[in-house]
Design a protein around this motif. Sequence first.
Motif, PDB file in Angstrom:
ATOM      1  N   GLY A 599       0.810  -1.219   0.000  1.00 51.23           N
ATOM      2  CA  GLY A 599       0.000   0.000   0.000  1.00 51.23           C
ATOM      3  C   GLY A 599       0.837   1.260   0.000  1.00 51.23           C
ATOM      4  N   ILE A 600       1.928   1.277   0.772  1.00 50.87           N
ATOM      5  CA  ILE A 600       2.765   2.494   0.840  1.00 50.87           C
ATOM      6  C   ILE A 600       3.465   2.734  -0.495  1.00 50.87           C
ATOM      7  N   ALA A 601       3.791   1.642  -1.204  1.00 47.17           N
ATOM      8  CA  ALA A 601       4.384   1.805  -2.548  1.00 47.17           C
ATOM      9  C   ALA A 601       3.368   2.445  -3.495  1.00 47.17           C
ATOM     10  N   SER A 602       2.107   1.989  -3.426  1.00 49.36           N
ATOM     11  CA  SER A 602       1.046   2.575  -4.262  1.00 49.36           C
ATOM     12  C   SER A 602       0.782   4.020  -3.882  1.00 49.36           C
ATOM     13  N   LEU A 603       0.806   4.289  -2.565  1.00 50.84           N
ATOM     14  CA  LEU A 603       0.523   5.652  -2.082  1.00 50.84           C
ATOM     15  C   LEU A 603       1.596   6.623  -2.563  1.00 50.84           C
ATOM     16  N   THR A 604       2.831   6.188  -2.558  1.00 52.71           N
ATOM     17  CA  THR A 604       3.931   7.032  -3.055  1.00 52.71           C
ATOM     18  C   THR A 604       3.740   7.310  -4.545  1.00 52.71           C
ATOM     19  N   ALA A 605       3.291   6.299  -5.280  1.00 55.53           N
ATOM     20  CA  ALA A 605       3.049   6.479  -6.722  1.00 55.53           C
ATOM     21  C   ALA A 605       1.863   7.410  -6.972  1.00 55.53           C
ATOM     22  N   ALA A 606       0.929   7.479  -6.025  1.00 52.80           N
ATOM     23  CA  ALA A 606      -0.266   8.324  -6.198  1.00 52.80           C
ATOM     24  C   ALA A 606       0.019   9.794  -5.933  1.00 52.80           C
ATOM     25  N   SER A 607       1.108  10.097  -5.247  1.00 54.18           N
ATOM     26  CA  SER A 607       1.388  11.504  -4.897  1.00 54.18           C
ATOM     27  C   SER A 607       1.883  12.281  -6.116  1.00 54.18           C
ATOM     28  N   THR A 608       1.553  13.562  -6.139  1.00 55.64           N
ATOM     29  CA  THR A 608       1.978  14.465  -7.217  1.00 55.64           C
ATOM     30  C   THR A 608       2.619  15.694  -6.574  1.00 55.64           C
ATOM     31  N   PRO A 609       3.365  16.496  -7.340  1.00 49.92           N
ATOM     32  CA  PRO A 609       3.961  17.710  -6.744  1.00 49.92           C
ATOM     33  C   PRO A 609       2.909  18.641  -6.144  1.00 49.92           C
ATOM     34  N   LEU A 610       1.721  18.720  -6.783  1.00 51.21           N
ATOM     35  CA  LEU A 610       0.668  19.583  -6.247  1.00 51.21           C
ATOM     36  C   LEU A 610      -0.003  18.964  -5.028  1.00 51.21           C
ATOM     37  N   ASN A 611      -0.034  17.640  -4.961  1.00 55.27           N
ATOM     38  CA  ASN A 611      -0.681  16.942  -3.854  1.00 55.27           C
ATOM     39  C   ASN A 611       0.263  15.855  -3.344  1.00 55.27           C
ATOM     40  N   PRO A 612       1.243  16.241  -2.493  1.00 53.49           N
ATOM     41  CA  PRO A 612       2.298  15.281  -2.121  1.00 53.49           C
ATOM     42  C   PRO A 612       1.859  14.201  -1.134  1.00 53.49           C
ATOM     43  N   LEU A 613       0.638  14.275  -0.587  1.00 52.64           N
ATOM     44  CA  LEU A 613       0.101  13.265   0.350  1.00 52.64           C
ATOM     45  C   LEU A 613       1.055  13.041   1.533  1.00 52.64           C
ATOM     46  N   SER A 614       1.615  14.121   2.058  1.00 52.50           N
ATOM     47  CA  SER A 614       2.636  13.980   3.113  1.00 52.50           C
ATOM     48  C   SER A 614       2.037  13.438   4.410  1.00 52.50           C
ATOM     49  N   PHE A 615       0.828  13.905   4.785  1.00 54.64           N
ATOM     50  CA  PHE A 615       0.222  13.393   6.017  1.00 54.64           C
ATOM     51  C   PHE A 615      -0.074  11.900   5.883  1.00 54.64           C
ATOM     52  N   GLN A 616      -0.656  11.523   4.734  1.00 54.46           N
ATOM     53  CA  GLN A 616      -1.033  10.116   4.529  1.00 54.46           C
ATOM     54  C   GLN A 616       0.201   9.213   4.607  1.00 54.46           C
ATOM     55  N   CYS A 617       1.277   9.622   3.912  1.00 51.43           N
ATOM     56  CA  CYS A 617       2.512   8.808   3.917  1.00 51.43           C
ATOM     57  C   CYS A 617       3.087   8.717   5.329  1.00 51.43           C
ATOM     58  N   GLY A 618       3.101   9.860   6.031  1.00 47.53           N
ATOM     59  CA  GLY A 618       3.640   9.870   7.401  1.00 47.53           C
ATOM     60  C   GLY A 618       2.838   8.982   8.330  1.00 47.53           C
ATOM     61  N   PHE A 619       1.501   9.045   8.208  1.00 42.33           N
ATOM     62  CA  PHE A 619       0.616   8.265   9.077  1.00 42.33           C
ATOM     63  C   PHE A 619       0.815   6.762   8.833  1.00 42.33           C
ATOM     64  N   VAL A 620       0.879   6.383   7.552  1.00 47.64           N
ATOM     65  CA  VAL A 620       1.008   4.953   7.215  1.00 47.64           C
ATOM     66  C   VAL A 620       2.396   4.426   7.604  1.00 47.64           C
ATOM     67  N   LYS A 621       3.440   5.218   7.380  1.00 47.86           N
ATOM     68  CA  LYS A 621       4.792   4.767   7.761  1.00 47.86           C
ATOM     69  C   LYS A 621       4.875   4.523   9.273  1.00 47.86           C
ATOM     70  N   LEU A 622       4.234   5.409  10.023  1.00 43.44           N
ATOM     71  CA  LEU A 622       4.231   5.235  11.477  1.00 43.44           C
ATOM     72  C   LEU A 622       3.459   3.971  11.873  1.00 43.44           C
ATOM     73  N   ARG A 623       2.342   3.723  11.159  1.00 42.82           N
ATOM     74  CA  ARG A 623       1.564   2.508  11.454  1.00 42.82           C
ATOM     75  C   ARG A 623       2.406   1.262  11.177  1.00 42.82           C
ATOM     76  N   ILE A 624       3.159   1.293  10.069  1.00 40.83           N
ATOM     77  CA  ILE A 624       4.025   0.148   9.727  1.00 40.83           C
ATOM     78  C   ILE A 624       5.060  -0.069  10.832  1.00 40.83           C
ATOM     79  N   ASP A 625       5.715   1.032  11.241  1.00 42.52           N
ATOM     80  CA  ASP A 625       6.747   0.919  12.276  1.00 42.52           C
ATOM     81  C   ASP A 625       6.153   0.459  13.606  1.00 42.52           C
ATOM     82  N   LEU A 626       4.920   0.898  13.894  1.00 45.96           N
ATOM     83  CA  LEU A 626       4.260   0.491  15.133  1.00 45.96           C
ATOM     84  C   LEU A 626       3.960  -1.008  15.115  1.00 45.96           C
ATOM     85  N   LEU A 627       3.472  -1.498  13.980  1.00 50.02           N
ATOM     86  CA  LEU A 627       3.194  -2.942  13.862  1.00 50.02           C
ATOM     87  C   LEU A 627       4.481  -3.755  13.999  1.00 50.02           C
ATOM     88  N   GLN A 628       5.569  -3.245  13.394  1.00 50.23           N
ATOM     89  CA  GLN A 628       6.849  -3.950  13.511  1.00 50.23           C
ATOM     90  C   GLN A 628       7.336  -3.958  14.967  1.00 50.23           C
TER      91      GLN A 628
END
Length: 964
Positions: A599-628
């Motif tokens: 999912g994080i690979a897809s989310l990174t591909a979905a981001s654009t310079p106008l809409n970098p999805l920084s909150f979404q990426c940050g939230f998901v990365k933290l969730r991944i690290d929390l699960l680990q």
Amino acid sequence: MAAGAKSFLADAGYGEQELDANSALMELDKGLRSGKLGEQCEAVVRFPRLFQKYPFPILINSAFLKLADVFRVGNNFLRLCVLKVTQQSEKHLEKILNVDEFVKRVFSVIHSNDPVARAITLRMLGSMASIIPERKNAHHSIRQSLDSHDNVEVEAAIFAAANFSAQSKDFAGGICNKISEMIQGLATPVDLKLKLIPILQHMHHDASLASSSRQLLQQLVTSYPSTKMVIVTLHTFTLLAASSLVDIPKQIQLLLQYLKNDPRKAVKRLAIQDLKLLANKTPHTWSRENIQALCECALQTPYDSLKLGMLSVLSTLSGTIAIKQYFSIAPGTTATTARSFDLVKLAQECCYHNNRGIAAHGVRVLTNISASCQEKDLLALEQDAVFGLESLLVLCSQDSSPGAQATLKIALTCMVKLAKCRPHLSQSVVESLLTQLHSAQDAARILMCHCLAAIAMQLPVLGDGMLGDLMDLYKVIGRSATDKQQELMVSLATVIFVASQKALSSEVKNVIKQQLENVSNGWTAYRIARQASRMGNHDMARELYQSLLTQVASEHFYFWLNSLKEFSHAEQCLTGLQEEDYSSALSCIAESLKSYHKGIASLTAASTPLNPLSFQCGFVKLRIDLLQAFSQLICTCNSLKTSPPPAIATTIAMTSGNDLQRCGRISTQMKLSMEEFRNLATRYGDLYQSSFDADSATLRNVELQQQSCLLISHAVEALILDPESASFQEYTSSGAAHVESEYERRMMSVCNHVLEEVESLNRKYAPVSYLHTACLCNAVIALLKVPLSFQRYFFQKLQSTSIKLALSPSPRNPAEPIAVQNNQQLALKVEGVVQHGSKPGLFRKIQSVCLNVSSTLQSKSGQDYKIPIDNMTNEMEQRVEPHNDYFSTQFLLNLAILGTHNITVESSVKDLNGIVWKTGPKTTIFVKSLEDPYSQQVRLQQQQGQPPSQQQQQQQQRTAYSRF
């Protein structure tokens, strides 16, 4: 404009963007120099957009000077265009650097023989009053023009006088007598008097000025009893009182007196309008007698329109502190029941009025009384409020007109408030809503669904009772694909998700999917999937996202939906966790992590310079690290079985003096695990601080994730690492706070349960036993069993706030450093503009901007000589308050060390509650510190001439000594 904004955000400073701004200005300047009037006018009216696109002083100053030239030499139509541009761009006026030059060019027209040109100039001066409040020549011109015989010029002078009075205390004090003479003078026509009177509302700069203006208005209101005169004078009276504050109680009494005694409906309407203004601004100044007088007027009036207005004022007051003052018993008086008060009588009388608006305000008053006066025995009032709401619901739900919908919104808001404050009434409220839902119009059904969802959020116990009715309704709606039907499908699905607390049954899922296949469009299905993600129904959400993947036209949207599908699948994997079954827990987490990484690979591909999805990426990365981290903690707990302490562990512990060594390697692993969870909590805190535009539910969600990390780190410390010093006091109070969602409720319940378990085990057994590890593993599983909620900000940004920074001096090429001599300090000017989206300040507003400037030495050049430590670092912070979304400040940087310095300017904002948010941006420039020519010359001379001069000095010393 969006492209311009994007390129500006992409740039570090002025640089390239300045060229863009200059070329745009040159383009408009070409139009201004054109010989055709049409082209000149077109160029003039395009300036506001230029200011919006490039809102920095260097451009605005040049542009306004060009406009001032056009104003000076152009005809009256061009002057009018320049005036309109100035009025539209009022918030940019303070960025004009050469104010004197600008005013001089504009002011030259005041000496024209054409009264229209003079009038436009006066209006221009009035529009600029905020930047030239104390210009005496402008004051004199306005005073002179008030005596003109040309009506257009006099009206312009009145406009300018009002604007200058609002800005300048001196001008207001000087013009007050002149205005007074003109108003009282017999030669002044009545229509001119009506225009002069409103100037007096600005005479609030000091008490004596306000008092004299008030006396004049008092004389006018009695001397000129005509309707127009009384209306204008009373309204000016109210605005003056609202600004000067001290006379508000007197003004309320005066307005009530006119409302009661003046027979003219127009005057009564004006009095009601002004009373509403004062009720909104200063409800605490309303005495019990004031409210009583207003109630009496409302009870006596035969006109519905006036009764509606008075009830509107009373319903505003009923939601404030004024209602408590009204019901408070004065000392020495006998207690009376709530029902005997006139306000209650009036509200009960109006609840069933044939006018919808009056009925809505009557019900609102009863609801507010029930909610705010909870210490009184108000059982009968509560029943009246419920019956009134039910009758209003029946009346408005059958009518799809805008008026009926507005009234229905008021009634539904009251229902939610009543259910929150008086939970025992919620059952009857919900039943009436469900009954009415079947026969209501679609527009009303949507609003009623929102109301049901809000009540079910507050009181989840009511959810099960709703589900049957909601499913019956869901099966029959959606026969047509109108917008209202689509909206209704989303609203109903939301209520169903809220009502079915834990998980959706297969029957419910099938009904929703069946209806979606029949009539819905892709957007409706996406919105329902989004709501399912918010409510934690991830299996439903995953199926809907999967069905939408092939229906989007852009690959960015495809990747976005694919990432949502993977996240939903990842969370769905965690629903199969069972307590005490740790091996299956590890496999569930591993499966979930696999989907999260996809999912994080897809989310990174979905981001654009106008809409970098920084909150979404940050939230998901933290969730991944929390699960680990959770997975690692369970493995660590299992290591007590797989790798128990060695036989000599006790001896090692005694030798080293560390009692934990007797537990073997698990103690060091637990320490690492605790640090990992603390680190995650810090990162969640950083994500929270960077989400200035997020809604409160999203921020609460991030906060709960942070608390779960702190909880586990605290549990590890209390059970294993340091049981003696563990304290539970700071963790127990959080459960008492009011919860807003089912997710929060369940998370708080789990946290409290875990704390109780940890506290019961703490100090009872020496660490580390199987009880301790089982407690930690069960805590992890309990936290993961609560389905994660993806809140609104993950999908939708309702508020948008960004800051643009411009630094000067600034290099032409961002890669080139700015040259500065090392014996001088660099004056760094930082300018900034705050930009907003369509809903500025929806969740929070900026109070001040914090600017942090730091410099680091990148590369050293020249001799390596010692320099005081103070000269090596620059770390400064300044706080500035934006005015009209613009701020500016300066820093003095000491760059004594020769070499290239990297200067970083980072901005953060402070909101009205004093909370600091790390919004960015971060801007960097390079500065090269060069040796000043004099020092360089001296150093070269010393290097070249030092050996011979030393020899000469030594020879001279020898000869001098050899004489003795």
